[in-house]
Design an enzyme around this catalytic site. Structure first.
Site, PDB file in Angstrom:
ATOM      1  N   GLU A 160      24.245 -14.850  28.682  1.00 58.26           N
ATOM      2  CA  GLU A 160      25.277 -15.609  29.410  1.00 58.26           C
ATOM      3  C   GLU A 160      24.646 -16.561  30.426  1.00 58.26           C
ATOM      4  O   GLU A 160      24.785 -16.390  31.624  1.00 58.26           O
ATOM      5  CB  GLU A 160      26.287 -14.674  30.083  1.00 58.26           C
ATOM      6  N   CYS A 175      25.580 -34.775  60.341  1.00 58.04           N
ATOM      7  CA  CYS A 175      24.869 -34.757  61.622  1.00 58.04           C
ATOM      8  C   CYS A 175      24.030 -33.487  61.727  1.00 58.04           C
ATOM      9  O   CYS A 175      24.226 -32.676  62.630  1.00 58.04           O
ATOM     10  CB  CYS A 175      25.868 -34.812  62.761  1.00 58.04           C
ATOM     11  N   TYR A 194      25.723 -25.512  39.768  1.00 57.16           N
ATOM     12  CA  TYR A 194      25.598 -25.033  41.152  1.00 57.16           C
ATOM     13  C   TYR A 194      25.392 -26.228  42.087  1.00 57.16           C
ATOM     14  O   TYR A 194      24.458 -26.236  42.897  1.00 57.16           O
ATOM     15  CB  TYR A 194      24.448 -24.033  41.288  1.00 57.16           C
ATOM     16  N   GLY A 233      19.944 -16.609  33.589  1.00 56.12           N
ATOM     17  CA  GLY A 233      18.710 -16.731  34.371  1.00 56.12           C
ATOM     18  C   GLY A 233      17.647 -17.608  33.746  1.00 56.12           C
ATOM     19  O   GLY A 233      16.505 -17.626  34.203  1.00 56.12           O
ATOM     20  N   GLY A 285      24.005 -20.006  32.669  1.00 56.42           N
ATOM     21  CA  GLY A 285      24.856 -20.987  33.345  1.00 56.42           C
ATOM     22  C   GLY A 285      24.077 -22.260  33.601  1.00 56.42           C
ATOM     23  O   GLY A 285      24.293 -23.302  32.988  1.00 56.42           O
ATOM     24  N   ARG A 286      23.096 -22.158  34.525  1.00 57.92           N
ATOM     25  CA  ARG A 286      22.371 -23.346  35.002  1.00 57.92           C
ATOM     26  C   ARG A 286      21.753 -24.161  33.863  1.00 57.92           C
ATOM     27  O   ARG A 286      21.908 -25.382  33.804  1.00 57.92           O
ATOM     28  CB  ARG A 286      21.271 -22.899  35.974  1.00 57.92           C
TER      29      ARG A 286
END
Ligand SMILES: Cc1ncc(COP(=O)(O)O)c(C=O)c1O
Length: 397
Positions: A268, A345, A374, A232, A270-271
Site C-alpha cells: 500500500e 514571517c 504529502y 514506504g 503512497g508517496r
C-alpha cells in the site's frame, strides 16, 4: 554550500498552466500520473496494489490511480467518506490508529473490504459495530514487529516503541479471544514499519513481515489468506531521476514468500505513486541580497508546500523565465546561488537553500517538482491568512 538541482523534465501543459495562473497553484499532471501508475502496475505482477490515500486525497488523482490499483487504503472517517464520494465502488482497506466508534460504524455501513486493526480494544469495538450491523468484518491484525536492520528508512514506525499496530503478545491475545468475537474474521496480518526504503531494503522488510506472519498463523492454526506489507517505497528528493525500482522490489519480495503461504501479498504505497505528478507553481515576488546571500521571495511558501520543511530537504525546482516586464524600473536578477523562500514571517519558510538554478529574475515562475504527495494536504494553509493555492489538473486523462 550550494546545490545544483538536476533538471526535471517539465511538460508543456504544466509550463503553460504555470504561466496562466495568477497566484500560487498546484498543478497535477494526470497524463503523467496515468503513465506512472500503469508502469508500477506492470512491474508488480503477483502483488495486490492498494494506494494510501493519505499521500494525496485530490479527487482527480485518486480517480486516475484507482483505475490501475486494486483498491485504496483510507486512514480516517474523513478519508473514507471522501473516497466513497469521489471514487464510488473502490475496494477499501481501513487503517489508522485511534479509530472512533462512529468511524467504525461508518466503515461497516460503507462495506469496507478490510479492516487493519491496531489494538485488542479496537478489535472488540469493531466486533460490536459489525455485530450490530449483522455483518462479519474481515480483519488484518496490524503488528509492530522488529524485522532487524531495514536499511535506513527515514521514518521508522515499527520495531520500536510506537502507537502504531500492536506488539506480538497483543496479537496473540487477539487470536485467543476470537471465539468471543463472532463478528470478526481474521484473514491476515498487516505491517507498515518504515518509509523511505529502497527496493532491496523494502523487499527484505516485506519478506521478514511475511515470515513473521506465516509463523504467527502456524502457531495459532490460523488460516492465513493475506499479508499486507505496507508502503514506504522511497522517493529521492535530492536525486529526482532515481525512481524506486518496482520490478526489483516485487521480484525480490515474491522470492521471499515463505513455504506454506500461498495467499495474497499486498502493498500500500503512497508517496512513490503520486509524488512525481504534482508541481507547486509560484512566482518570484522579490529578490534580495542579504549579508552576502541571495533570497528569492516566492508567492506562497511552506504553508502550501510543507514537504521540504517536514522532511528537511531542498524541494527540486525549475525556473521558467518570464520575459515580459512592465514596471518602469529595472528588473532585479542574479545568476548566483539563491535561497527560495515563501511569504511567511518565519525563517523556517524555506523551500530550497542556496540553489544554482541559472538566472533568476523577479517575475519568473518557479516550479517546485515532486509536489504530488504529502504536500498541500499536510500544509498549514491558514497561517498568516494568505490565499489558498489554486488546484488545476493538466494533461487530463
Ligand atoms: C499504514 C500506512 N500504510 C501506508 C503508508 C504509505 O507510506 P508511503 O507513503 O511512505 O508509501 C503509510 C504512511 O504513513 C502508513 O502509515
Amino acid at each position: 554550500m550550494t546545490t545544483t538541482i538536476p533538471a526535471i523534465p517539465v511538460t508543456e501543459a504544466v509550463t503553460r498552466a504555470a504561466l496562466e495562473v495568477s497566484g500560487p497553484a498546484y498543478l497535477y499532471d494526470l497524463a503523467h500520473l496515468d503513465a506512472h501508475v500503469a508502469a508500477i502496475r506492470a512491474r508488480t505482477t503477483g502483488l495486490e496494489l492498494l494506494h494510501a490515500v493519505k499521500a494525496n486525497p485530490d479527487p482527480g488523482l485518486l480517480k486516475v490511480i484507482a483505475r490501475h490499483a486494486d483498491g485504496l487504503e483510507v486512514a480516517s472517517g474523513g478519508e473514507l467518506a471522501h473516497v466513497r464520494e469521489h471514487v464510488p465502488g473502490a475496494l477499501l482497506a481501513f487503517g489508522g490508529p485511534g479509530k472512533t466508534d462512529a468511524e467504525l460504524a461508518a466503515a461497516v455501513a460503507a462495506g469496507v473490504h478490510r479492516y487493519h486493526v491496531e489494538s485488542f480494544s479496537e478489535l472488540r469495538r469493531l466486533n460490536r459495530a459489525a455485530a450490530e450491523a449483522g455483518v462479519v468484518a474481515s480483519v488484518l491484525l496490524r503488528v509492530n514487529i522488529s524485522t532487524g536492520d531495514t536499511g535506513g528508512g527515514v521514518l521508522t514506525m515499527g520495531g520500536v516503541p510506537s502507537p502504531f499496530g500492536m506488539d506480538p503478545v497483543e496479537a496473540d491475545a487477539c487470536v485467543a479471544a476470537l471465539p468471543d468475537l463472532p463478528a470478526i474474521d481474521v484473514v491476515g496480518v498487516h505491517a507498515h514499519l518504515a518509509s523511505g526504503l529502497d527496493a532491496e531494503a523494502c523487499a527484505a522488510q516485506g519478506g521478514a513481515i511475511l515470515l513473521w506472519a506465516t509463523e504467527f498463523a502456524r502457531r495459532h492454526r490460523l488460516g492465513l489468506r493475506e499479508v499486507n506489507v505496507g508502503g514506504g517505497m522511497s522517493v529521492e528528493y535530492g536525486r529526482p531521476a532515481e525512481l524506486f525500482d518496482w520490478q526489483k522490489y516485487s521480484r525480490q519480495l515474491l522470492s521471499l514468500v515463505p513455504q506454506g503461504f500461498d495467499g495474497v501479498v499486498r502493498v500500500e504505497p503512497g508517496r512513490a505513486v503520486s509524488a512525481y505528478s504534482g508541481w507547486y507553481a509560484s512566482r518570484v515576488l522579490d529578490l534580495k541580497r542579504s549579508h552576502g546571500e541571495w533570497f528569492a521571495v516566492c508567492a506562497g511558501g511552506t504553508h502550501h508546500l510543507r514537504t521540504p520543511a517536514a522532511k528537511g530537504h531542498d524541494q527540486p525546482l525549475v525556473v521558467v523565465p518570464v520575459e515580459s516586464w512592465t514596471e518602469p524600473w529595472p528588473r532585479r536578477a542574479t545568476e548566483e546561488a539563491v535561497t527560495f523562500v515563501g511569504q511567511l514571517c518565519t525563517p523556517k519558510d524555506v523551500l530550497a537553500r542556496r540553489i544554482e538554478a541559472g538566472p533568476v529574475r523577479v517575475g519568473d515562475v518557479v516550479l517546485f517538482a515532486m509536489a504530488g504527495a504529502y504536500a498541500y494536504n499536510i500544509s498549514h494553509s491558514d497561517f498568516l491568512m494568505h490565499p489558498r493555492p489554486e488546484v488545476r489538473h493538466v494533461g487530463a486523462r
